[in-house]
Design a protein around this motif. Structure first.
Motif, mmCIF file in Angstrom:
data_model
loop_
_atom_site.group_PDB
_atom_site.id
_atom_site.type_symbol
_atom_site.label_atom_id
_atom_site.label_comp_id
_atom_site.label_asym_id
_atom_site.label_seq_id
_atom_site.Cartn_x
_atom_site.Cartn_y
_atom_site.Cartn_z
ATOM 1 N N GLY A 12 24.010 -2.317 -39.478
ATOM 2 C CA GLY A 12 25.392 -2.697 -39.702
ATOM 3 C C GLY A 12 25.660 -4.170 -39.536
ATOM 4 O O GLY A 12 26.784 -4.634 -39.729
ATOM 5 N N SER A 13 24.628 -4.934 -39.176
ATOM 6 C CA SER A 13 24.792 -6.371 -38.980
ATOM 7 C C SER A 13 23.450 -7.064 -39.133
ATOM 8 O O SER A 13 22.384 -6.427 -39.042
ATOM 9 C CB SER A 13 25.364 -6.667 -37.594
ATOM 10 N N VAL A 14 23.513 -8.378 -39.348
ATOM 11 C CA VAL A 14 22.287 -9.168 -39.435
ATOM 12 C C VAL A 14 21.527 -9.092 -38.118
ATOM 13 O O VAL A 14 20.292 -8.966 -38.096
ATOM 14 C CB VAL A 14 22.622 -10.632 -39.784
ATOM 15 N N GLU A 15 22.260 -9.147 -37.016
ATOM 16 C CA GLU A 15 21.621 -9.086 -35.693
ATOM 17 C C GLU A 15 20.853 -7.777 -35.510
ATOM 18 O O GLU A 15 19.747 -7.776 -34.950
ATOM 19 C CB GLU A 15 22.677 -9.227 -34.599
ATOM 20 N N GLU A 16 21.429 -6.675 -35.977
ATOM 21 C CA GLU A 16 20.733 -5.393 -35.851
ATOM 22 C C GLU A 16 19.470 -5.354 -36.701
ATOM 23 O O GLU A 16 18.443 -4.801 -36.288
ATOM 24 C CB GLU A 16 21.660 -4.243 -36.247
ATOM 25 N N ARG A 56 24.616 -1.975 -45.873
ATOM 26 C CA ARG A 56 25.910 -1.937 -45.192
ATOM 27 C C ARG A 56 26.204 -3.216 -44.405
ATOM 28 O O ARG A 56 27.256 -3.308 -43.772
ATOM 29 C CB ARG A 56 25.962 -0.726 -44.243
ATOM 30 N N VAL A 57 25.286 -4.165 -44.443
ATOM 31 C CA VAL A 57 25.511 -5.414 -43.711
ATOM 32 C C VAL A 57 26.568 -6.225 -44.460
ATOM 33 O O VAL A 57 26.415 -6.519 -45.648
ATOM 34 C CB VAL A 57 24.212 -6.223 -43.587
ATOM 35 N N PRO A 58 27.668 -6.594 -43.802
ATOM 36 C CA PRO A 58 28.752 -7.311 -44.496
ATOM 37 C C PRO A 58 28.429 -8.790 -44.724
ATOM 38 O O PRO A 58 27.552 -9.364 -44.080
ATOM 39 C CB PRO A 58 29.930 -7.161 -43.530
ATOM 40 N N THR A 164 19.480 -14.191 -45.933
ATOM 41 C CA THR A 164 20.900 -13.818 -45.979
ATOM 42 C C THR A 164 21.628 -14.424 -47.173
ATOM 43 O O THR A 164 22.729 -13.988 -47.519
ATOM 44 C CB THR A 164 21.625 -14.249 -44.694
#
Length: 270
Positions: A12-16, A56-58, A164
């Motif tokens: 759900g995120s770049v960090e994840e 799903r990464v915004p 990214t």
């Protein structure tokens, strides 16, 4: 065949994404469009233990003008690139990628990370001196397209890094030409020419393991030489490889012709 078993993570995120890849200890893969990865998984040519879905990464699906360049998110689909008019060279190149189904799912980030020698977007990225934004455990870094591609299907990305986005400068003039057996097939030779603020770029894709800048042809154009002379300079400047699709001499001859066509395209647009 079917893919070997793997753990599936919908990030759900770049960090994840980065954390998951780091935890996989070099045995993780990113899934975006899947047009390059899924076939090799099915053939078991790749057997990652973890598959990280980044869809799903915004924040990675935009194409935005920023000064004299265009910023493109890693999850922008090829179909979107082909339809946009902010960067006509990117649109032209994307329209040559595969077929409709591939362009609908394939992504910019996936194409750059896969580093296929025959792919259109890596050649465009090198021709435009594009910069690629990369996220990893130590934060975000920027790498030039020329430094991103190390060899066929190889990049300078670490196992726990992800692309990214990328920044593509807008050329003053440009031309594009490609040779493939059929539209949608892998390119045998791709030629990209671009007039940048500091001079010409002449880049060939499909002739070797990474996109090749033909500096001899660039010097001819920068010195005011003709397109014919620049195309002729390609013969001595290119270092092609042979494979089952064509010999080195065939690719050298086609490289000359594709650069000639790309320069003609550039002149017509001017």
């Amino acid at each position: 065949m079917k893919a070997a078993p793997f753990e599936y993570v919908l990030a759900g995120s770049v960090e994840e994404v980065v954390t998951t890849l780091r935890g996989a200890d070099g045995d993780g893969k990113i899934l975006a469009g899947g047009q390059s990865l899924v076939p090799v998984l099915a053939l078991r040519m790749a057997r990652p233990s973890v598959l990280v879905d980044v869809n799903r990464v915004p924040g990675m699906v935009s194409v935005e003008v920023d000064g004299d360049a265009v910023e493109v998110g890693a999850l922008v689909r090829h179909a979107h690139l082909a339809a946009q008019d902010e960067h006509p060279l990117l649109a032209e190149a994307a329209d040559w990628i595969g077929h409709t189904a591939i362009r609908t799912r394939g992504t910019l980030g996936g194409s750059l990370a896969h580093a296929d020698p025959s792919a259109e977007l890596p050649a465009v990225a090198v021709a435009l001196d594009a910069t690629v934004t990369v996220a990893g455990p130590d934060g975000v870094r920027t790498v030039t397209a020329a430094d991103l591609f190390d060899g066929p299907l190889m990049t300078s990305l670490a196992d726990d890094e992800m692309i990214t986005g990328a920044r593509f400068p807008t050329p003053r003039r440009w031309g594009f030409a490609e040779l493939a057996r059929r539209h949608g097939d892998f390119a045998l030779v791709t030629a990209v020419v671009a007039r940048m603020t500091d001079g010409w770029r002449v880049v060939l894709g499909g002739v070797s393991g990474v996109p090749q800048r033909i500096r001899a042809a660039e010097r001819v154009l920068d010195d005011g030489g003709s397109s014919a002379d620049a195309a002729d300079a390609v013969a001595d400047g290119v270092t092609p490889t042979s494979d089952l699709h064509g010999s080195a001499e065939f690719r050298r001859a086609m490289a000359v012709e594709m650069v000639r066509r790309a320069l003609k395209h550039s002149e017509e647009r001017a």
